[in-house]
Design a protein around this motif. Structure first.
Motif, PDB file in Angstrom:
ATOM      1  N   LEU A 207       0.837  -1.204   0.000  1.00  0.00           N
ATOM      2  CA  LEU A 207       0.000   0.000   0.000  1.00  0.00           C
ATOM      3  C   LEU A 207       0.872   1.253   0.000  1.00  0.00           C
ATOM      4  N   MET A 208       1.895   1.274   0.851  1.00  0.00           N
ATOM      5  CA  MET A 208       2.782   2.432   0.912  1.00  0.00           C
ATOM      6  C   MET A 208       3.548   2.622  -0.386  1.00  0.00           C
ATOM      7  N   TYR A 209       3.912   1.512  -1.006  1.00  0.00           N
ATOM      8  CA  TYR A 209       4.598   1.578  -2.300  1.00  0.00           C
ATOM      9  C   TYR A 209       3.684   2.217  -3.341  1.00  0.00           C
ATOM     10  N   CYS A 210       2.421   1.831  -3.343  1.00  0.00           N
ATOM     11  CA  CYS A 210       1.467   2.415  -4.282  1.00  0.00           C
ATOM     12  C   CYS A 210       1.286   3.912  -4.032  1.00  0.00           C
ATOM     13  N   ALA A 211       1.267   4.291  -2.766  1.00  0.00           N
ATOM     14  CA  ALA A 211       1.149   5.713  -2.436  1.00  0.00           C
ATOM     15  C   ALA A 211       2.364   6.483  -2.945  1.00  0.00           C
ATOM     16  N   LYS A 212       3.535   5.888  -2.790  1.00  0.00           N
ATOM     17  CA  LYS A 212       4.768   6.548  -3.240  1.00  0.00           C
ATOM     18  C   LYS A 212       4.737   6.817  -4.738  1.00  0.00           C
ATOM     19  N   LEU A 213       4.170   5.871  -5.501  1.00  0.00           N
ATOM     20  CA  LEU A 213       4.128   6.010  -6.957  1.00  0.00           C
ATOM     21  C   LEU A 213       2.890   6.763  -7.449  1.00  0.00           C
ATOM     22  N   ASN A 214       2.089   7.281  -6.519  1.00  0.00           N
ATOM     23  CA  ASN A 214       0.893   8.060  -6.874  1.00  0.00           C
ATOM     24  C   ASN A 214      -0.161   7.249  -7.624  1.00  0.00           C
ATOM     25  N   PHE A 215      -0.269   5.975  -7.312  1.00  0.00           N
ATOM     26  CA  PHE A 215      -1.425   5.231  -7.802  1.00  0.00           C
ATOM     27  C   PHE A 215      -2.686   5.849  -7.203  1.00  0.00           C
ATOM     28  N   ASP A 216      -3.798   5.704  -7.917  1.00  0.00           N
ATOM     29  CA  ASP A 216      -5.074   6.148  -7.364  1.00  0.00           C
ATOM     30  C   ASP A 216      -5.631   5.126  -6.376  1.00  0.00           C
ATOM     31  N   ALA A 217      -5.277   3.857  -6.571  1.00  0.00           N
ATOM     32  CA  ALA A 217      -5.865   2.787  -5.766  1.00  0.00           C
ATOM     33  C   ALA A 217      -4.938   1.588  -5.777  1.00  0.00           C
TER      34      ALA A 217
ATOM     35  N   ALA B 112     -16.788  -6.246   1.632  1.00  0.00           N
ATOM     36  CA  ALA B 112     -17.684  -5.202   2.118  1.00  0.00           C
ATOM     37  C   ALA B 112     -17.055  -4.445   3.284  1.00  0.00           C
ATOM     38  N   LYS B 113     -16.434  -5.164   4.210  1.00  0.00           N
ATOM     39  CA  LYS B 113     -15.777  -4.511   5.343  1.00  0.00           C
ATOM     40  C   LYS B 113     -14.594  -3.673   4.888  1.00  0.00           C
ATOM     41  N   LEU B 114     -13.898  -4.162   3.881  1.00  0.00           N
ATOM     42  CA  LEU B 114     -12.716  -3.472   3.372  1.00  0.00           C
ATOM     43  C   LEU B 114     -13.087  -2.224   2.568  1.00  0.00           C
ATOM     44  N   GLY B 115     -14.312  -2.198   2.064  1.00  0.00           N
ATOM     45  CA  GLY B 115     -14.720  -1.105   1.184  1.00  0.00           C
ATOM     46  C   GLY B 115     -14.375  -1.360  -0.262  1.00  0.00           C
ATOM     47  N   ALA B 116     -14.114  -2.626  -0.599  1.00  0.00           N
ATOM     48  CA  ALA B 116     -13.823  -2.991  -1.989  1.00  0.00           C
ATOM     49  C   ALA B 116     -15.138  -3.105  -2.759  1.00  0.00           C
ATOM     50  N   PRO B 117     -15.289  -2.409  -3.871  1.00  0.00           N
ATOM     51  CA  PRO B 117     -16.569  -2.424  -4.595  1.00  0.00           C
ATOM     52  C   PRO B 117     -16.815  -3.687  -5.396  1.00  0.00           C
ATOM     53  N   VAL B 118     -15.762  -4.484  -5.646  1.00  0.00           N
ATOM     54  CA  VAL B 118     -15.911  -5.673  -6.491  1.00  0.00           C
ATOM     55  C   VAL B 118     -14.965  -6.757  -5.999  1.00  0.00           C
ATOM     56  N   ILE B 119     -15.417  -8.009  -6.115  1.00  0.00           N
ATOM     57  CA  ILE B 119     -14.558  -9.139  -5.807  1.00  0.00           C
ATOM     58  C   ILE B 119     -14.368  -9.967  -7.063  1.00  0.00           C
ATOM     59  N   ARG B 120     -13.141 -10.321  -7.327  1.00  0.00           N
ATOM     60  CA  ARG B 120     -12.756 -11.032  -8.554  1.00  0.00           C
ATOM     61  C   ARG B 120     -12.817 -12.540  -8.313  1.00  0.00           C
ATOM     62  N   VAL B 121     -13.537 -13.242  -9.190  1.00  0.00           N
ATOM     63  CA  VAL B 121     -13.631 -14.698  -9.110  1.00  0.00           C
ATOM     64  C   VAL B 121     -13.330 -15.277 -10.489  1.00  0.00           C
ATOM     65  N   PHE B 122     -13.126 -16.590 -10.531  1.00  0.00           N
ATOM     66  CA  PHE B 122     -12.888 -17.289 -11.788  1.00  0.00           C
ATOM     67  C   PHE B 122     -14.095 -18.152 -12.132  1.00  0.00           C
TER      68      PHE B 122
ATOM     69  N   LYS C  46      -5.452   2.663   6.766  1.00  0.00           N
ATOM     70  CA  LYS C  46      -4.169   3.074   6.194  1.00  0.00           C
ATOM     71  C   LYS C  46      -4.342   3.571   4.768  1.00  0.00           C
ATOM     72  N   ALA C  47      -5.163   2.873   3.985  1.00  0.00           N
ATOM     73  CA  ALA C  47      -5.407   3.303   2.608  1.00  0.00           C
ATOM     74  C   ALA C  47      -6.047   4.690   2.591  1.00  0.00           C
TER      75      ALA C  47
END
Length: 299
Positions: free
Chosen positions: A62-72, A138-148, A98-99
């Motif tokens: 997560l911190m690495y993504c923040a450093k690189l200015n990812f949106d998410a 849902a608890k995490l606030g993730a809008p979608v879950i990826r399945v196969f 943290k996010a």
């Protein structure tokens, strides 16, 4: 310096991160460039080796993504403590906090499952597994879950039978997702879902506003993968933008300008997680991120 310490140093040093998330957020600039309704995320699988071997954890990613200015970022379920069991609420909420403090959105999460297993008990277990992780999402606030969909067609069975199994399982998952406010995204993974026709048939059978596609641009190994991508793009609820795609049984560099044109054609608004495979993600991810940003800026 061992690799664990190297990863920590790499994540923290360049961005000037200390203990104050608020301060580091203020120091950062904007995220995406151009196409302002499209947000760039990082799929955690890019760092699979680091995460699996304990050289990095999700908070460090997560911190690495923040450093690189990812949106998410997209914290895949495999990397949470206790997987395939669910993590403690305390861990989930700490990652969510943290996010937020670091100005990152959580674009989604994902699990492993196989809805084409001939054993109905195993398919039932996998449906239950997805439902448990829908609640985590849902608890995490993730809008979608990826399945196969599944790993392929078992010997002695037909695609027609498999479609019925998959559609039945997905309908159960969709009902749970709707109850918890989480979209279900089925990924074309070049195992069972190999073509646009395969994907569209599953969508037709389930027929729900709570089911969409995680559009993996690297997993249509067809005569013209861009045509397949364009055909399913209107149904995409998230993406996986990869460096390479399949073209006539060969791996070729993804034409990001074509991908951006498809995004614009369907007026896509949402996340486009990137995913790099092989090599060192510390080198590949920043480079590929800039390529995606450039393509969006020029689109």
């Amino acid at each position: 310096m061992n690799r664990k310490n190297f990863v920590k140093t790499s994540v923290l040093a360049a961005g000037g991160f200390g203990f104050s998330g608020q301060a580091s957020f203020k120091q950062r600039g904007g995220g995406s460039v151009g196409n302002e309704h499209i947000k760039i995320s990082l799929n955690a699988y890019s760092f699979n080796r680091y995460l699996q071997e304990g050289d990095m954890d999700l908070e460090e990613l997560l911190m690495y993504c923040a450093k690189l200015n990812f949106d998410a970022f997209d914290p895949t379920g495999y990397y949470f403590p206790n997987y395939p069991g669910v993590p403690d609420d305390e861990y989930v909420y700490q990652l969510k906090r943290k996010a937020f403090v670091e100005g990152l959105e959580i674009s989604g999460t994902g699990v492993r499952n196989n809805f084409t297993d001939p054993d109905p008990a195993k398919r039932k277990d996998d449906v239950a597994h997805v439902k448990k992780w829908i609640r985590v999402a849902a608890k995490l606030g993730a809008p979608v879950i990826r399945v196969f969909a599944g790993r392929g067609i078992p010997e002695g069975y037909s695609r027609h039978e498999m479609n019925g199994w998959i559609a039945g399982a997905l309908k159960e998952c969709v009902a749970c997702g709707k109850a918890h406010g989480v979209m279900i995204g089925v990924q074309n993974h070049n195992d069972y879902l190999k073509t646009a026709d395969h994907v569209l048939e599953i969508l037709r059978l389930v027929d729900s506003d709570w089911l969409g596609i995680i559009l993996d641009v690297g997993s249509f190994s067809t005569e013209d993968p861009y045509e397949d991508i364009a055909r399913v793009a209107p149904h995409a609820v998230s993406w996986q933008i990869k460096e390479y795609l399949g073209f006539r049984d060969q791996r070729v560099r993804t034409d990001l300008n074509k991908i951006v044109a498809i995004l614009q054609e369907v007026n896509y608004r949402g996340y486009i997680p990137i995913e790099t495979l092989g090599g060192d993600p510390m080198e590949k991810v920043p480079r590929f991120l800039e390529e995606v940003r450039e393509a969006l800026a020029n689109g």
